[in-house]
Design a protein around this motif. Structure first.
Motif, PDB file in Angstrom:
ATOM      1  N   MET A 157       0.804  -1.225   0.000  1.00 38.98           N
ATOM      2  CA  MET A 157       0.000   0.000   0.000  1.00 38.98           C
ATOM      3  C   MET A 157       0.842   1.283   0.000  1.00 38.98           C
ATOM      4  O   MET A 157       0.381   2.318  -0.437  1.00 38.98           O
ATOM      5  CB  MET A 157      -0.836   0.065   1.273  1.00 38.98           C
ATOM      6  CG  MET A 157      -1.604  -1.182   1.597  1.00 38.98           C
ATOM      7  SD  MET A 157      -3.107  -1.227   0.676  1.00 38.98           S
ATOM      8  CE  MET A 157      -4.005   0.086   1.505  1.00 38.98           C
ATOM      9  N   GLY A 158       2.032   1.231   0.555  1.00 38.84           N
ATOM     10  CA  GLY A 158       2.840   2.441   0.694  1.00 38.84           C
ATOM     11  C   GLY A 158       2.715   3.044   2.084  1.00 38.84           C
ATOM     12  O   GLY A 158       1.688   2.905   2.753  1.00 38.84           O
ATOM     13  N   ALA A 159       3.781   3.740   2.508  1.00 40.84           N
ATOM     14  CA  ALA A 159       3.885   4.239   3.885  1.00 40.84           C
ATOM     15  C   ALA A 159       2.803   5.260   4.240  1.00 40.84           C
ATOM     16  O   ALA A 159       2.380   5.358   5.385  1.00 40.84           O
ATOM     17  CB  ALA A 159       5.265   4.862   4.114  1.00 40.84           C
ATOM     18  N   LYS A 160       2.359   6.019   3.236  1.00 42.75           N
ATOM     19  CA  LYS A 160       1.330   7.040   3.516  1.00 42.75           C
ATOM     20  C   LYS A 160       0.072   6.403   4.090  1.00 42.75           C
ATOM     21  O   LYS A 160      -0.636   7.012   4.883  1.00 42.75           O
ATOM     22  CB  LYS A 160       0.983   7.803   2.233  1.00 42.75           C
ATOM     23  CG  LYS A 160       2.076   8.763   1.842  1.00 42.75           C
ATOM     24  CD  LYS A 160       1.538  10.198   1.682  1.00 42.75           C
ATOM     25  CE  LYS A 160       2.669  11.193   1.540  1.00 42.75           C
ATOM     26  NZ  LYS A 160       3.203  11.233   0.165  1.00 42.75           N
ATOM     27  N   GLU A 173       6.369  -1.500   4.862  1.00 43.53           N
ATOM     28  CA  GLU A 173       5.995  -2.850   4.443  1.00 43.53           C
ATOM     29  C   GLU A 173       7.184  -3.696   3.998  1.00 43.53           C
ATOM     30  O   GLU A 173       7.052  -4.908   3.850  1.00 43.53           O
ATOM     31  CB  GLU A 173       4.945  -2.764   3.332  1.00 43.53           C
ATOM     32  CG  GLU A 173       3.618  -2.206   3.819  1.00 43.53           C
ATOM     33  CD  GLU A 173       2.737  -1.769   2.660  1.00 43.53           C
ATOM     34  OE1 GLU A 173       3.098  -0.791   1.974  1.00 43.53           O
ATOM     35  OE2 GLU A 173       1.699  -2.419   2.432  1.00 43.53           O
ATOM     36  N   ALA A 174       8.348  -3.061   3.773  1.00 46.45           N
ATOM     37  CA  ALA A 174       9.544  -3.853   3.464  1.00 46.45           C
ATOM     38  C   ALA A 174       9.911  -4.684   4.687  1.00 46.45           C
ATOM     39  O   ALA A 174      10.478  -5.767   4.571  1.00 46.45           O
ATOM     40  CB  ALA A 174      10.708  -2.954   3.064  1.00 46.45           C
ATOM     41  N   GLY A 181       1.431 -12.538   4.297  1.00 47.27           N
ATOM     42  CA  GLY A 181       2.621 -11.710   4.121  1.00 47.27           C
ATOM     43  C   GLY A 181       3.084 -10.955   5.357  1.00 47.27           C
ATOM     44  O   GLY A 181       4.156 -10.360   5.349  1.00 47.27           O
ATOM     45  N   VAL A 182       2.281 -10.942   6.439  1.00 46.16           N
ATOM     46  CA  VAL A 182       2.670 -10.180   7.634  1.00 46.16           C
ATOM     47  C   VAL A 182       3.970 -10.735   8.206  1.00 46.16           C
ATOM     48  O   VAL A 182       4.144 -11.938   8.322  1.00 46.16           O
ATOM     49  CB  VAL A 182       1.567 -10.246   8.717  1.00 46.16           C
ATOM     50  CG1 VAL A 182       2.066  -9.692  10.038  1.00 46.16           C
ATOM     51  CG2 VAL A 182       0.335  -9.485   8.277  1.00 46.16           C
ATOM     52  N   LYS A 183       4.894  -9.811   8.519  1.00 44.06           N
ATOM     53  CA  LYS A 183       6.158 -10.252   9.112  1.00 44.06           C
ATOM     54  C   LYS A 183       6.347  -9.548  10.442  1.00 44.06           C
ATOM     55  O   LYS A 183       5.949  -8.388  10.600  1.00 44.06           O
ATOM     56  CB  LYS A 183       7.332  -9.837   8.218  1.00 44.06           C
ATOM     57  CG  LYS A 183       7.366 -10.531   6.890  1.00 44.06           C
ATOM     58  CD  LYS A 183       8.686 -10.248   6.219  1.00 44.06           C
ATOM     59  CE  LYS A 183       8.498  -9.418   4.978  1.00 44.06           C
ATOM     60  NZ  LYS A 183       9.706  -9.178   4.218  1.00 44.06           N
TER      61      LYS A 183
END
Ligand code: HEC
Ligand code: HEC
Ligand code: HEC
Ligand code: HEC
Length: 232
Positions: A41-44, A136-137, A168-170
């Motif tokens: 989604m991106g940090a925003k 998200e990285a 995908g959650v880390k």
């Protein structure tokens, strides 16, 4: 299920990306139920709810690590590494996985097309939003969990698991950092060792206290610096 219970192991994290990283809904590994796939989604998109983390992350070099790929930037480091000072590395597929977020994955960074058609412009905008090493990285793609959290302010980790929203959650740990902080990076020497404990404190976002117990299966440390109010 096991994929979600032990996501901190690199092997399983990679496996989950490979198995579940497709572009649309997929069959659950276990059988018939559809397993929704999370996208980047991106940090925003995280900023509205995590403004403290966002603000302190913005100041880290990781937030700006896309720019160093441009000609004229970080020349000293490039010279030392024998890189081409005149080259635009922002289109170099060997650099992008570590200098962008979600490279090649659904919703993640993709090299945008040239031109000013509206389709091209849309992709250029999305690419800009995914530059650098963002939330998200390290935390994994957030589309599924963010959508749920928007409607359920005091969500529990177990809700996400029950509703299959953890794709995908880390939980970021040393293995996660080593995906990029390794000697495939051209600016570090062979035999480079990444000091996790030290670097987690110095170049990361601050870790304020969580507002409530959401029951996730790992611990959250609170930044020493913040607790002691900048006392050296
Ligand atoms: C395996 C992941 C990885 C790849 C691939 C990679 N980098 Fe990096 N890069 C890093 C990491 C991690 C750092 C930060 C090193 C550190 O401080 O520990 C870095 C740092 C840099 C820096 C130094 C930035 C500064 O502020 O001084 C430059 C320049 C750079 N990379 C350029 C490139 C270019 C150009 C490529 C492709 C040819 C590339 N990198 C490929 C991970 C990578
Ligand atoms: C997607 C790749 C990626 C991941 C994952 C990643 N990093 Fe980085 N990191 C980078 C890159 C690229 C840079 C270089 C930024 C620059 O100098 O432009 C960097 C820079 C840093 C720096 C600052 C170095 C400096 O000299 O200012 C620290 C500290 C750091 N990372 C810590 C971590 C920790 C701790 C983790 C894991 C929790 C982590 N990183 C995960 C790619 C990554
Ligand atoms: C380089 C990797 C990395 C990046 C980028 C990153 N985080 Fe984190 N984040 C971590 C690590 C590691 C922890 C766990 C620290 C601990 O508790 O020991 C963490 C913890 C958290 C937590 C739990 C509470 C806390 O602060 O400890 C939240 C919320 C969070 N991050 C949100 C974000 C958001 C939002 C962004 C982007 C604006 C972001 N993170 C970017 C690595 C990262
Ligand atoms: C609608 C609000 C909202 C959005 C959007 C949101 N979060 Fe959260 N997030 C929360 C809440 C609430 C908590 C629990 C916070 C607390 O206890 O203080 C949380 C907890 C977390 C945690 C710690 C929990 C854990 O399981 O480790 C991380 C990491 C995190 N968020 C990352 C992100 C990232 C990355 C994004 C963007 C992709 C994001 N969040 C978007 C509301 C949100």
């Amino acid at each position: 299920m096991r994929l979600f219970l032990y996501p901190s192991s690199l092997g399983l994290a990679l496996l989950s990306t490979l198995v579940l990283g497709g572009p649309a809904d997929k069959k659950d590994v276990q059988g018939d139920k559809k397993q929704p796939v999370a996208t980047y989604m991106g940090a925003k998109s995280c900023k509205k709810c995590h403004s403290d983390q966002y603000k302190s992350w913005k100041k880290t070099t990781m937030a700006k690590s896309f720019e160093v790929l441009l000609p004229g930037k970080a020349e000293e480091a490039k010279k030392k590494a024998g890189l081409d000072l005149k080259k635009d590395y922002t289109k170099d597929k060997t650099c992008l996985p570590c200098h962008t977020t979600g490279y090649g994955k659904p919703g993640g960074y993709a090299i945008p097309p040239e031109g000013d058609s509206s389709a091209a412009k849309k992709l250029q905008k999305k690419a800009t939003a995914m530059q650098g090493v963002q939330c998200e990285a390290c935390h994994g793609p957030g589309s599924l969990s963010s959508k749920y959290k928007k409607k359920h302010e005091k969500y529990k980790w177990s809700d996400l698991v029950d509703k299959k929203l953890t794709d995908g959650v880390k939980f970021p740990d040393k293995e996660n950092c080593l995906e990029c902080h390794n000697d495939k990076s051209p600016t570090v020497k062979k035999g480079y060792v990444f000091d996790y404990d030290k670097r987690k404190d110095e170049g990361m976002h601050k870790h304020p206290k969580m507002d409530f117990k959401h029951g996730c299966p790992h611990t959250h440390t609170v930044s020493k610096k913040k607790k002691k109010k900048k006392k050296k």
